[in-house]
Design a protein around this motif. Structure first.
Motif, PDB file in Angstrom:
ATOM      1  N   HIS A  98      -8.568   1.658   1.962  1.00 37.50           N
ATOM      2  CA  HIS A  98      -8.333   2.372   2.728  1.00 37.50           C
ATOM      3  C   HIS A  98      -9.953   1.549   4.198  1.00 37.50           C
ATOM      4  CE1 HIS A  98      -6.521   5.333   0.826  1.00 37.50           C
ATOM      5  NE2 HIS A  98      -5.135   5.065   1.950  1.00 37.50           N
ATOM      6  N   HIS A 117       0.716  -1.372  -0.464  1.00 34.86           N
ATOM      7  CA  HIS A 117       0.172  -0.083   0.216  1.00 34.86           C
ATOM      8  C   HIS A 117       0.727   0.836  -0.230  1.00 34.86           C
ATOM      9  CE1 HIS A 117      -3.634   2.957   0.637  1.00 34.86           C
ATOM     10  NE2 HIS A 117      -2.700   3.137   1.665  1.00 34.86           N
ATOM     11  N   HIS A 156      -4.595  -0.855   6.515  1.00 31.42           N
ATOM     12  CA  HIS A 156      -5.262  -0.082   7.824  1.00 31.42           C
ATOM     13  C   HIS A 156      -5.272  -0.575   8.933  1.00 31.42           C
ATOM     14  CE1 HIS A 156      -2.676   3.232   6.507  1.00 31.42           C
ATOM     15  NE2 HIS A 156      -3.356   3.834   5.349  1.00 31.42           N
ATOM     16  N   HIS A 208       0.920   4.884  -2.246  1.00 33.87           N
ATOM     17  CA  HIS A 208       0.400   6.582  -3.095  1.00 33.87           C
ATOM     18  C   HIS A 208       1.544   7.089  -4.047  1.00 33.87           C
ATOM     19  CE1 HIS A 208      -3.532   6.309  -0.602  1.00 33.87           C
ATOM     20  NE2 HIS A 208      -3.106   6.275   0.151  1.00 33.87           N
ATOM     21  N   ASP A 234       2.713   3.352   3.108  1.00 35.75           N
ATOM     22  CA  ASP A 234       1.765   4.358   2.965  1.00 35.75           C
ATOM     23  C   ASP A 234       2.221   5.213   2.662  1.00 35.75           C
ATOM     24  OD1 ASP A 234      -0.948   4.941   2.500  1.00 35.75           O
ATOM     25  OD2 ASP A 234      -0.607   5.376   4.879  1.00 35.75           O
TER      26      ASP A 234
HETATM   27 FE    FE Z   1      -3.360   5.222   1.945  1.00 33.78          FE
END
Ligand code: FE
Ligand code: GUN
Length: 424
Positions: free
Chosen positions: A224, A68, A265, A70, A316
């Motif tokens: 998420h 995960h 998460h 971005h 993340d």
């Molecule tokens: Fe994220």
């Protein structure tokens, strides 16, 4: 550059389960057609003529998986770490991601991101883009060129976000379908993944449309889940019909029932949500650095493992400031100790072997056979260089690996094989 048929010699470390670290000293990894045939104590007779890369006393491990992160947040990592999730999104993240409407900006930023991943220990990644189709397609090109095997998502969001970074529901679905058609077969190693940002930013109408696309194209899903207390409360208000946050995805087939799904998460996932994930085989991407930076909390990873929910690690970026899965492994151990000491003493801390499993085989399995040197899997591995951390007495291979994970990182890689070739 090496041929697709070759042998690698060294000390191999890999996981066959959360508690099963396998060490094969002075063994030979045989690769045929870029795929692993096996790890042998001697070179098999029928492979005797093949080129052998002898790495002597060095450790060799599978490539790492970042479940995960971005892409568009890479360029602002390390900024704005004094806020919690919802304020951080509004103050830093949405304004930055809105800039990717300009393709020239997106290209410059994504080149930096892909260059970082290329130099890293990450061989596989599950990546968020932005809402922009063109920029996301460019991100896919860059990752393919960098030798990363990846799922990349054009983000969907049609509510509770700024006007300059929001889609109309119908346009969002149509744009996503066009993007899927453009990219599904365009790359060898990079594939599209459906990416509703999170429930607060996606209306029921949008989720319904994405559910239809899921049925039609059989794509995996990333999103998420239960990251932050205010976010969880908000979802309760937005979806009073959902018995848990996860049920708001599940209703539309976007929670593992319609195809593989990975949720980042799960800090506040309760028993019923976890039971649903177990039933659906939904993956969890544990992101300890992000959960610390955004003061979200500490996810109960020991519980995920005990329940048998498939779990891997995520950096993340840019909730996490570092793109290193090595760092993430160590931090997963550290935060589990804090949770055990301060909050829940029935959940034993993770061991470094378990964290190594999560960052290799655990996350790698989202892609099928990956992260554990399985027969038939792609030749993806890292040759480690420990010369920066000399030691005074002989150490076992397992202890050397532990030390490397704590004290070294991407700058200490001697070689990376990824995407069927030697990257460096
Ligand atoms: Fe994220
Ligand atoms: N929830 C919705 N969007 C985001 C994001 O960009 N980062 C994190 N950490 N959580 C999110």
């Amino acid at each position: 550059m090496v041929d697709k048929d070759f042998i690698v010699k060294g000390h191999f470390c890999f996981s066959e389960g959360p508690r099963k670290l396998v060490v094969k000293e002075n063994h030979y990894l045989v690769c045929e057609e870029g795929r692993i045939k096996g790890i042998f104590p001697q070179i098999p007779d029928q492979n005797k003529g093949m080129a052998c890369l002898d790495y002597g006393d060095r450790l060799i491990i599978p490539g790492l998986t970042d479940l995960h992160l971005h892409g568009p947040q890479y360029v602002f990592r390390g900024i704005g770490m004094d806020q919690e999730l919802l304020d951080w999104l509004n103050t830093w993240t949405f304004p930055e991601e809105a800039k990717y409407r300009e393709i020239e900006y997106a290209k410059r930023a994504y080149r930096l991101f892909a260059q970082d991943l290329r130099q890293s220990a990450t061989c596989r990644a599950v990546v968020f883009g932005t809402i922009h189709r063109e920029a996301t397609e460019y991100l896919m090109e860059e990752l393919e060129a960098a030798g990363i095997t990846a799922y990349v998502g054009k983000v969907n969001m049609d509510r509770n976000c700024p006007e300059n970074y929001r889609e109309e529901t119908k346009a969002s679905i149509e744009d996503t379908e066009m993007w899927i058609q453009n990219t599904a077969e365009k790359f060898t190693r990079v594939k599209p993944i459906l990416t509703p940002r999170f429930i607060p930013a996606c209306s029921d109408g949008l989720m319904e449309g994405l559910g239809r696309l899921q049925e039609k194209y059989h794509l995996p899903v990333q999103s998420h889940l239960s990251e932050n207390k205010s976010e969880v409360q908000w979802v309760k208000e937005l979806c009073p019909w959902a018995e848990c946050y996860g049920a708001a995805y599940d209703r539309f087939g976007l929670f593992g029932s319609g195809g593989p799904a990975v949720m980042a998460h799960c800090v506040y996932s309760e028993e019923n949500e976890l039971a649903l994930m177990k039933k659906n085989g939904t993956y969890i991407a544990h992101c300890p650095q992000s959960n610390t930076n955004l003061a979200s909390g500490i996810a109960p990873v020991r519980r995920f493992l005990e329940m048998g929910i498939p779990t891997g690690l995520g950096t993340d970026v840019a909730g996490g400031h570092s793109s290193s899965v090595f760092r993430t492994m160590v931090e997963a151990v550290q935060v589990s100790k804090l949770r055990w000491r301060l909050a829940e003493d029935t959940l034993k801390p993770l061991t470094i072997e378990e964290a190594f499993y999560l960052g290799t085989a655990g996350g790698g399995s989202f892609f099928g056979k990956a992260g554990s040197f399985q027969e038939g899997s792609e030749a993806e591995f890292l040759v480690l260089d420990e010369s920066r951390i000399p030691y005074m007495k002989e150490l076992s291979v397992a202890r050397r690996l532990e030390r490397y994970l704590y004290l070294c990182g991407e700058k200490d890689l001697l070689h990376k094989f990824s995407g069927g070739r030697m990257i460096f």
